[in-house]
Design a protein around this motif. Structure first.
Motif, PDB file in Angstrom:
ATOM      1  N   THR A 146      11.872   1.218  -6.116  1.00  0.00           N
ATOM      2  CA  THR A 146      11.748   0.688  -4.752  1.00  0.00           C
ATOM      3  C   THR A 146      13.084   0.166  -4.234  1.00  0.00           C
ATOM      4  O   THR A 146      13.373   0.267  -3.036  1.00  0.00           O
ATOM      5  N   GLY A 150      14.635   1.879  -1.080  1.00  0.00           N
ATOM      6  CA  GLY A 150      14.921   0.967   0.016  1.00  0.00           C
ATOM      7  C   GLY A 150      16.342   1.112   0.525  1.00  0.00           C
ATOM      8  O   GLY A 150      16.587   1.086   1.741  1.00  0.00           O
ATOM      9  N   ALA A 172       1.452  -2.108   2.452  1.00  0.00           N
ATOM     10  CA  ALA A 172       2.731  -2.818   2.536  1.00  0.00           C
ATOM     11  C   ALA A 172       3.555  -2.656   1.261  1.00  0.00           C
ATOM     12  O   ALA A 172       4.782  -2.510   1.316  1.00  0.00           O
ATOM     13  N   ALA A 173       2.883  -2.654   0.097  1.00  0.00           N
ATOM     14  CA  ALA A 173       3.607  -2.572  -1.171  1.00  0.00           C
ATOM     15  C   ALA A 173       4.282  -1.216  -1.353  1.00  0.00           C
ATOM     16  O   ALA A 173       5.280  -1.102  -2.062  1.00  0.00           O
ATOM     17  N   HIS A 176       7.401  -0.142   1.897  1.00  0.00           N
ATOM     18  CA  HIS A 176       8.464  -1.114   2.094  1.00  0.00           C
ATOM     19  C   HIS A 176       9.501  -0.505   3.030  1.00  0.00           C
ATOM     20  O   HIS A 176       9.673   0.713   3.097  1.00  0.00           O
ATOM     21  N   ASP A 177      10.169  -1.311   3.783  1.00  0.00           N
ATOM     22  CA  ASP A 177      11.167  -0.855   4.756  1.00  0.00           C
ATOM     23  C   ASP A 177      10.560   0.148   5.738  1.00  0.00           C
ATOM     24  O   ASP A 177      11.224   1.068   6.203  1.00  0.00           O
ATOM     25  N   ARG A 178       9.279  -0.060   6.087  1.00  0.00           N
ATOM     26  CA  ARG A 178       8.582   0.947   6.899  1.00  0.00           C
ATOM     27  C   ARG A 178       9.138   1.059   8.314  1.00  0.00           C
ATOM     28  O   ARG A 178       8.938   2.076   8.968  1.00  0.00           O
TER      29      ARG A 178
END
Length: 256
Positions: A146, A150, A172-173, A176-178
């Motif tokens: 991740t 990321g 959300a997990a 990330h950085d969506r």
């Protein structure tokens, strides 16, 4: 630009997805049609002479045609998938850093189009079944993966290194950085929470559309003010997808 454009909007216009630019997300429930959309996008990328395609596929299915051509550029299942995934992502990040340093020396903020396609290529990093990947590795490996993904999401676009992430359920997990995703290909989503995970400002009409889509239908959203557009990717058998990828993978391997 690629000669293969198969993502068609409801108004009969091609959705001009560019394999060389912008992070993309494909999501939707099982049976919703996201595999058809993914096959479409990977065909587009494989037809593009400016793009190298690398990726990680826990199932070993979607990535298999690519892996047969450039085996070092794809991680396709296996007991040591965490180690292999980290090695590939580290190589991508190292290339991203090298390009970023070069851009600084040239007083550029982004790798321009005219430098692509001879010895330097855009890189599309495919994260197929990203949720399954993060579930299959140790906690330490998950943190490393991740972190690396990321960095690519936050810093890769200027170096023309972009992610294509595929997940069944937006969480959300996993996303990330969506906020870094530029192109969203959204198939049937479970509920409002799932919609808001990818579209923070979705109104009631958009929520209703995305939670009632028929199999094969989707909603496409590109970052910016334009509204979401309905689309349908043509049904493509795996054999056809595999043949298209093998026949049109025009660029050299990323890792020799």
């Amino acid at each position: 630009m690629t000669s293969y454009q198969a993502v068609l909007s409801e108004h009969g216009h091609w959705i001009g997805w560019d394999a060389t630019s912008g992070h993309a997300l494909v999501t939707g429930q099982t049976g919703s049609g996201k595999s058809a959309s993914l096959y479409d996008l990977l065909c587009i990328a494989s037809h593009d002479p400016q793009t190298q395609v690398v990726g990680i596929d826990p199932s070993g299915v979607t990535g298999a045609p690519f892996a047969r051509v450039h085996p070092r550029d794809w991680v396709v299942g296996g007991a040591d998938i965490g180690v292999q995934a980290i090695e590939l992502l580290e190589a991508v990040v190292a290339e991203m850093d090298r390009r970023t340093r070069a851009l600084g020396r040239m007083d550029l903020d982004k790798l321009p189009d005219h430098l692509l396609g001879r010895k330097l290529f855009a890189i599309r990093v495919v994260l197929e079944e990203y949720t399954a990947l993060l579930s299959a590795v140790s906690r330490k490996q998950k943190d490393e993966i991740t972190t690396l993904v990321g960095r690519i999401l936050r810093e890769g676009r200027k170096a023309r290194i972009n992610v294509l992430t595929v997940v069944q359920r937006p969480e959300a997990a996993v996303l990330h950085d969506r906020g870094q995703y530029q192109d969203l290909f959204l198939h049937l989503l479970e509920n409002r929470t799932s919609v808001e995970m990818v579209l923070n400002d979705a109104d009631e009409e958009v929520v209703k559309m995305l939670t009632t889509l028929s199999p094969g239908e989707g909603g496409y959203k590109r970052i910016g003010p334009k509204p979401i557009a309905r689309f349908r990717s043509p049904l493509m058998e795996f054999s056809e997808y595999s043949a298209r990828v093998k026949n049109f993978l025009r660029t050299p391997p990323f890792r020799k």
